[in-house]
Design a protein around this motif. Structure first.
Motif, PDB file in Angstrom:
ATOM      1  N   THR A  69     -35.438 -20.901 -47.167  1.00 32.13           N
ATOM      2  CA  THR A  69     -34.811 -21.124 -45.861  1.00 32.13           C
ATOM      3  C   THR A  69     -33.769 -22.229 -45.945  1.00 32.13           C
ATOM      4  O   THR A  69     -32.654 -22.092 -45.451  1.00 32.13           O
ATOM      5  N   TYR A  70     -34.123 -23.350 -46.598  1.00 33.55           N
ATOM      6  CA  TYR A  70     -33.197 -24.468 -46.743  1.00 33.55           C
ATOM      7  C   TYR A  70     -31.985 -24.069 -47.583  1.00 33.55           C
ATOM      8  O   TYR A  70     -30.853 -24.446 -47.274  1.00 33.55           O
ATOM      9  N   LEU A  71     -32.226 -23.302 -48.615  1.00 36.64           N
ATOM     10  CA  LEU A  71     -31.133 -22.845 -49.478  1.00 36.64           C
ATOM     11  C   LEU A  71     -30.191 -21.937 -48.698  1.00 36.64           C
ATOM     12  O   LEU A  71     -28.968 -22.096 -48.753  1.00 36.64           O
ATOM     13  N   GLU A  72     -30.731 -21.010 -47.952  1.00 36.46           N
ATOM     14  CA  GLU A  72     -29.906 -20.106 -47.154  1.00 36.46           C
ATOM     15  C   GLU A  72     -29.083 -20.872 -46.116  1.00 36.46           C
ATOM     16  O   GLU A  72     -27.891 -20.613 -45.939  1.00 36.46           O
ATOM     17  N   GLU A  73     -29.691 -21.840 -45.446  1.00 32.25           N
ATOM     18  CA  GLU A  73     -28.965 -22.670 -44.471  1.00 32.25           C
ATOM     19  C   GLU A  73     -27.836 -23.442 -45.150  1.00 32.25           C
ATOM     20  O   GLU A  73     -26.731 -23.551 -44.613  1.00 32.25           O
ATOM     21  N   TYR A  74     -28.124 -23.981 -46.319  1.00 38.33           N
ATOM     22  CA  TYR A  74     -27.120 -24.746 -47.059  1.00 38.33           C
ATOM     23  C   TYR A  74     -25.933 -23.856 -47.450  1.00 38.33           C
ATOM     24  O   TYR A  74     -24.777 -24.239 -47.281  1.00 38.33           O
ATOM     25  N   LEU A  75     -26.222 -22.665 -47.957  1.00 37.75           N
ATOM     26  CA  LEU A  75     -25.152 -21.733 -48.328  1.00 37.75           C
ATOM     27  C   LEU A  75     -24.305 -21.368 -47.110  1.00 37.75           C
ATOM     28  O   LEU A  75     -23.077 -21.349 -47.185  1.00 37.75           O
ATOM     29  N   ASN A  76     -24.946 -21.087 -45.979  1.00 28.83           N
ATOM     30  CA  ASN A  76     -24.207 -20.741 -44.759  1.00 28.83           C
ATOM     31  C   ASN A  76     -23.284 -21.865 -44.307  1.00 28.83           C
ATOM     32  O   ASN A  76     -22.229 -21.611 -43.739  1.00 28.83           O
ATOM     33  N   LYS A  77     -23.678 -23.094 -44.559  1.00 26.84           N
ATOM     34  CA  LYS A  77     -22.887 -24.257 -44.160  1.00 26.84           C
ATOM     35  C   LYS A  77     -21.715 -24.512 -45.117  1.00 26.84           C
ATOM     36  O   LYS A  77     -20.650 -24.942 -44.691  1.00 26.84           O
ATOM     37  N   HIS A  78     -21.883 -24.237 -46.393  1.00 28.18           N
ATOM     38  CA  HIS A  78     -20.908 -24.646 -47.402  1.00 28.18           C
ATOM     39  C   HIS A  78     -20.175 -23.509 -48.116  1.00 28.18           C
ATOM     40  O   HIS A  78     -19.321 -23.771 -48.966  1.00 28.18           O
ATOM     41  N   PHE A  79     -20.516 -22.267 -47.798  1.00 31.48           N
ATOM     42  CA  PHE A  79     -19.838 -21.122 -48.419  1.00 31.48           C
ATOM     43  C   PHE A  79     -19.482 -20.125 -47.321  1.00 31.48           C
ATOM     44  O   PHE A  79     -20.368 -19.564 -46.674  1.00 31.48           O
ATOM     45  N   ILE A  80     -18.186 -19.927 -47.111  1.00 31.97           N
ATOM     46  CA  ILE A  80     -17.701 -19.069 -46.015  1.00 31.97           C
ATOM     47  C   ILE A  80     -16.822 -17.963 -46.584  1.00 31.97           C
ATOM     48  O   ILE A  80     -15.990 -18.204 -47.463  1.00 31.97           O
ATOM     49  N   ILE A  81     -17.007 -16.769 -46.056  1.00 31.05           N
ATOM     50  CA  ILE A  81     -16.193 -15.608 -46.437  1.00 31.05           C
ATOM     51  C   ILE A  81     -15.455 -15.117 -45.206  1.00 31.05           C
ATOM     52  O   ILE A  81     -16.049 -14.960 -44.128  1.00 31.05           O
ATOM     53  N   LYS A  82     -14.162 -14.862 -45.381  1.00 35.17           N
ATOM     54  CA  LYS A  82     -13.357 -14.243 -44.325  1.00 35.17           C
ATOM     55  C   LYS A  82     -12.788 -12.939 -44.864  1.00 35.17           C
ATOM     56  O   LYS A  82     -12.238 -12.907 -45.963  1.00 35.17           O
ATOM     57  N   VAL A  83     -12.910 -11.891 -44.081  1.00 35.37           N
ATOM     58  CA  VAL A  83     -12.319 -10.596 -44.421  1.00 35.37           C
ATOM     59  C   VAL A  83     -11.297 -10.285 -43.347  1.00 35.37           C
ATOM     60  O   VAL A  83     -11.613 -10.326 -42.154  1.00 35.37           O
ATOM     61  N   ASN A  84     -10.070 -10.021 -43.774  1.00 28.77           N
ATOM     62  CA  ASN A  84      -8.969  -9.748 -42.856  1.00 28.77           C
ATOM     63  C   ASN A  84      -8.830 -10.847 -41.806  1.00 28.77           C
ATOM     64  O   ASN A  84      -8.579 -10.589 -40.636  1.00 28.77           O
ATOM     65  N   GLY A  85      -9.047 -12.089 -42.233  1.00 28.50           N
ATOM     66  CA  GLY A  85      -8.885 -13.253 -41.373  1.00 28.50           C
ATOM     67  C   GLY A  85     -10.071 -13.596 -40.492  1.00 28.50           C
ATOM     68  O   GLY A  85     -10.048 -14.596 -39.790  1.00 28.50           O
ATOM     69  N   GLU A  86     -11.131 -12.786 -40.513  1.00 25.18           N
ATOM     70  CA  GLU A  86     -12.289 -13.027 -39.654  1.00 25.18           C
ATOM     71  C   GLU A  86     -13.487 -13.480 -40.472  1.00 25.18           C
ATOM     72  O   GLU A  86     -13.849 -12.855 -41.469  1.00 25.18           O
ATOM     73  N   LYS A  87     -14.120 -14.579 -40.007  1.00 26.14           N
ATOM     74  CA  LYS A  87     -15.309 -15.094 -40.673  1.00 26.14           C
ATOM     75  C   LYS A  87     -16.418 -14.044 -40.625  1.00 26.14           C
ATOM     76  O   LYS A  87     -16.636 -13.412 -39.583  1.00 26.14           O
ATOM     77  N   GLN A  88     -17.100 -13.877 -41.745  1.00 23.00           N
ATOM     78  CA  GLN A  88     -18.142 -12.866 -41.853  1.00 23.00           C
ATOM     79  C   GLN A  88     -19.528 -13.501 -41.960  1.00 23.00           C
ATOM     80  O   GLN A  88     -19.697 -14.556 -42.576  1.00 23.00           O
TER      81      GLN A  88
END
Length: 163
Positions: A69-88
């Motif tokens: 859970t902590y790892l998933e939260e950390y990834l969501n906070k520090h790794f972002i993907i945008k497709v066609n300009g929209e955050k995914q």
């Protein structure tokens, strides 16, 4: 070799460099963006400790119950993907330890991507813990088009266009 690995595990593995590796690939048949991220376990545990999550013992038989859970939260906070300009929003698929027992692989996926024109990545993983942290990100899109970035503190975002 076993003695070397055992010594590293018993006496602690310290390294002078802080580097992660990430592969982001668009799968046309699956209509999904698939991500693999490799991180040194000791570096990741230090970053999670700074977020208030201590003694996680990642990828061991003594792993803390909430570690995923902590790892998933950390990834969501520090790794972002945008497709066609929209955050995914991506699905965290899990993690596994690497063959050398020093790092782990995290797997993420964004499903339902029908048409991909551009892909953006923001990756500042571990940079709050290590000012010299560098993150290599390789991107592969439709028809094997792609790009590669070397992110560091203050420069952790890139975008590649496929059209």
């Amino acid at each position: 070799m076993r003695y070397l690995l055992l010594s590293l595990l018993l006496f602690g593995f310290k390294h002078d460099y802080h580097l992660s590796k990430c592969m982001v690939e668009y799968s046309t048949p699956d209509k999904a963006v698939q991500v693999s991220i490799q991180l040194f376990i000791d570096d990741l545990e230090e970053a999670l400790r700074l977020e208030g999550h201590d003694r996680l013992a990642l990828c061991t038989s003594k792993e803390a119950p909430d570690a995923e859970t902590y790892l998933e939260e950390y990834l969501n906070k520090h790794f972002i993907i945008k497709v066609n300009g929209e955050k995914q929003k991506y699905n965290y698929l899990g993690k596994e330890i690497s063959e050398d027992l020093l790092s782990l692989w995290c797997y993420l996926e964004v499903e339902g991507i029908q048409d991909i024109i551009s892909l953006g990545v923001s990756n500042d993983l571990l940079m709050e813990a290590y000012p010299d942290q560098q993150n290599i990100v390789s991107v592969k899109g439709p028809s094997n088009q792609g790009g590669m970035w070397l992110f560091s503190k203050g420069k952790s975002t890139g975008e590649v266009s496929f059209k």
